[in-house]
Design an enzyme around this catalytic site. Structure first.
Site, PDB file in Angstrom:
ATOM      1  N   ASP A  46      42.983  42.590  41.826  1.00  0.00           N
ATOM      2  CA  ASP A  46      43.038  43.998  41.400  1.00  0.00           C
ATOM      3  C   ASP A  46      43.889  44.872  42.306  1.00  0.00           C
ATOM      4  OD1 ASP A  46      41.306  43.369  39.295  1.00  0.00           O
ATOM      5  OD2 ASP A  46      39.540  43.727  40.529  1.00  0.00           O
ATOM      6  N   LYS A  72      48.830  44.323  40.489  1.00  0.00           N
ATOM      7  CA  LYS A  72      49.912  43.384  40.149  1.00  0.00           C
ATOM      8  C   LYS A  72      50.490  43.731  38.772  1.00  0.00           C
ATOM      9  CE  LYS A  72      46.898  40.115  40.476  1.00  0.00           C
ATOM     10  NZ  LYS A  72      45.767  40.856  41.071  1.00  0.00           N
ATOM     11  N   GLY A  89      42.399  41.063  34.784  1.00  0.00           N
ATOM     12  CA  GLY A  89      42.560  42.305  34.037  1.00  0.00           C
ATOM     13  C   GLY A  89      43.701  43.060  34.663  1.00  0.00           C
ATOM     14  N   HIS A  90      44.840  43.109  33.978  1.00  0.00           N
ATOM     15  CA  HIS A  90      46.032  43.743  34.542  1.00  0.00           C
ATOM     16  C   HIS A  90      46.341  45.015  33.750  1.00  0.00           C
ATOM     17  CE1 HIS A  90      47.439  39.584  36.214  1.00  0.00           C
ATOM     18  NE2 HIS A  90      46.302  40.010  36.727  1.00  0.00           N
ATOM     19  N   GLN A 120      44.617  37.196  39.975  1.00  0.00           N
ATOM     20  CA  GLN A 120      43.635  37.117  41.066  1.00  0.00           C
ATOM     21  C   GLN A 120      44.308  37.474  42.409  1.00  0.00           C
ATOM     22  OE1 GLN A 120      43.457  34.276  38.537  1.00  0.00           O
ATOM     23  NE2 GLN A 120      42.163  35.797  37.617  1.00  0.00           N
TER      24      GLN A 120
END
Ligand code: GDP
Ligand code: IMO
Ligand code: MG
Length: 429
Positions: free
Chosen positions: A13, A16, A40-41, A222
């Site tokens: 988080d 990225k 989750g991006h 990650q």
């Protein structure tokens, strides 16, 4: 060779997704190399918020080829929902391709994820419960079903028969309900029909793009310390988020990787269990959580927040061969009078500046801090380093000096335009 790897330098988080979107405008190809929909991006641009879990964040640029690499595990239902959601938000996307060697996540993986967490009791990892660990276990155990098999009905039937018989015996052992072959096969054959047009041998595409000197961006998921080998095992994910994973998860060798950027927050966060030496259980930790809206994209869990840890960043720089750092969320620390940075750890009467490989030893370290003057004001308006408050610049200089890694980009807000590129020369090598 203009290639770039983007990795998380902490525990995930780090933003990225935002960076990949910003740099994706320059890329011919964006290929994600690890993880599944545990990621989750978030990308915020043009007043819209996109949340990517499996699709590379670079897809928002219509000229880009966005590849789901062989190192990933793919939940077909999740991917179809994500694709539909993204197409609703934006019609002109890049071209999506899925590696025929990526593995499929099935409902039994999610069931086993929950059962394994339960079995761990007090030592539970706090997984995202998406079946990621069990899907990678199957890959290693040679029980995995790859996308290339999944989209060929006869092959899929043969493999699912073999695997499900074994999985049902495992589920029975846990006293859990089992899965019925026909229902599972019918439902998943429907997903396979929809995904078939996207599935190809992407490894050849990536190799050819690299050979043709195309700009290829390798998108990590990650973070370094969630890496199966280099992270805080067992409190890790089951894949390889470090830069080396970009080779394993896409089909290229190490000399194909030119530049490596490590994304880090101006502080530290972690979701799930595991040691976190600089964690703040006080009002400053709460200030960061509230101001930074530090709640997980995937699970909605409040993220654990703490001071920046340079021991972590120094190690991340070595583990990933970082060319540069991307420091994000500098704006969130604005308003804190004195900021602290961990520079080394006190451990068993001495001082160390690395993370002990044994997590139970890591749990015993106490951070040694440097205190610095904080800063105030709305950083989101800054567009160059010289616009930043002097103490914020000193903070960045200190990070560079201690990690011996140049700060290439600074992010001072979630929007695409809230980005300061300091060292353009470090981006594509
Ligand atoms: P990822 O998993 O590394 O892609 O990061 P996430 O998307 O899970 O979390 C990063 C969050 O920070 C997202 O909500 C972004 O919109 C937001 N964000 C990105 N850069 C910045 C920044 O510089 N400042 C602030 N305040 N938020 C940011
Ligand atoms: P992005 O790409 C933060 C964490 C989970 C848990 C551990 C194992 O958005 O940075 P898993 O479901 O993978 O078996 O969970 O890893 N985790 C993440 N934390 N960001 C992520 O992805 C994460 N993906 C997994 O919280 O501690
Ligand atoms: Mg995330």
């Amino acid at each position: 060779m203009p290639t770039l790897v983007v990795v998380g330098a902490q525990w995930g988080d780090e933003a990225k997704g935002k960076l990949v979107d910003v740099l994706g405008s320059q890329a011919d190809m964006v290929v994600r190399f690890a993880g599944g929909n545990n990621a989750g991006h978030t990308v915020i641009t043009g007043g819209k918020t996109y949340k990517f879990q499996l699709i590379p964040a670079g897809i928002l640029h219509p000229g880009t080829v966005a590849i789901i690499g062989s190192g990933m595990v793919v939940c077909p239902k999740g991917l179809l929902e994500e694709l539909a959601r993204t197409l609703e938000q934006k019609k002109d996307l890049g071209t999506l391709q899925i590696s025929s060697a990526a593995h499929v996540v099935f409902p039994y993986h999610r069931m086993l994820d929950a059962l394994e967490e339960e079995a761990r009791g007090e030592n539970k990892i706090g997984t995202t419960s998406r079946g990621i660990g069990p899907a990678y276990q199957d890959k290693v155990a040679r029980f995995g079903i790859r996308m290339g098999e999944f989209v060929q009905p006869e092959l899929f039937k043969m493999r699912l028969k073999e695997v499900l018989a074994y999985k049902n015996r495992l589920l029975q052992m846990f006293g859990s309900p089992t899965l019925e072959f026909d229902a599972l096969f019918d439902e998943y054959s429907g997903y396979a029909d929809q995904l078939r047009p996207y599935v190809v041998d992407t490894e050849v595409m990536v190799q050819e793009a690299v050979e043709a000197n195309k700009k290829v961006l390798f998108e990590g998921a990650q973070g370094t310390f969630l890496d199966l080998d280099s992270g805080t095992y067992p409190y890790v994910t089951s894949s390889h988020p470090v830069s080396g994973g970009a080779c394993l998860g896409t089909g290229v060798g190490p000399r194909a990787l030119q530049s490596v950027l490590g994304v880090c927050k101006a502080y530290t966060t972690r979701v799930g269990s595991g040691p976190f030496p600089t964690e703040l259980d006080d009002e400053i930790g709460q200030f960061i959580r509230d101001k930074g809206q530090e709640y997980g994209t995937v699970t909605g869990r409040g993220r654990r927040c703490g001071w920046l840890d340079l021991v972590v960043l120094k190690q991340a720089s070595r583990l990933n061969s970082l060319s540069g750092l991307v420091v994000t969320r500098l704006d969130v620390l604005s308003g804190i009078e004195k900021v602290k940075i961990a520079t080394s750890y006190d451990y068993e009467g001495g001082q160390i500046d690395h993370i002990p490989a044994n997590v139970w030893d890591f749990a015993k370290v106490k951070p040694h801090y440097e205190e610095m003057e904080g800063w105030d004001g709305d950083l989101q308006k800054c567009r160059s380093l010289s616009d930043l408050p002097e103490s914020a610049r000193r903070y960045l200089d200190y990070i560079e000096e201690q990690t011996k890694t140049p700060v290439a980009i600074v992010s001072i807000g979630p929007d695409r335009k809230e980005t300061i590129v300091v060292r353009p020369d470090l981006i594509w090598g």
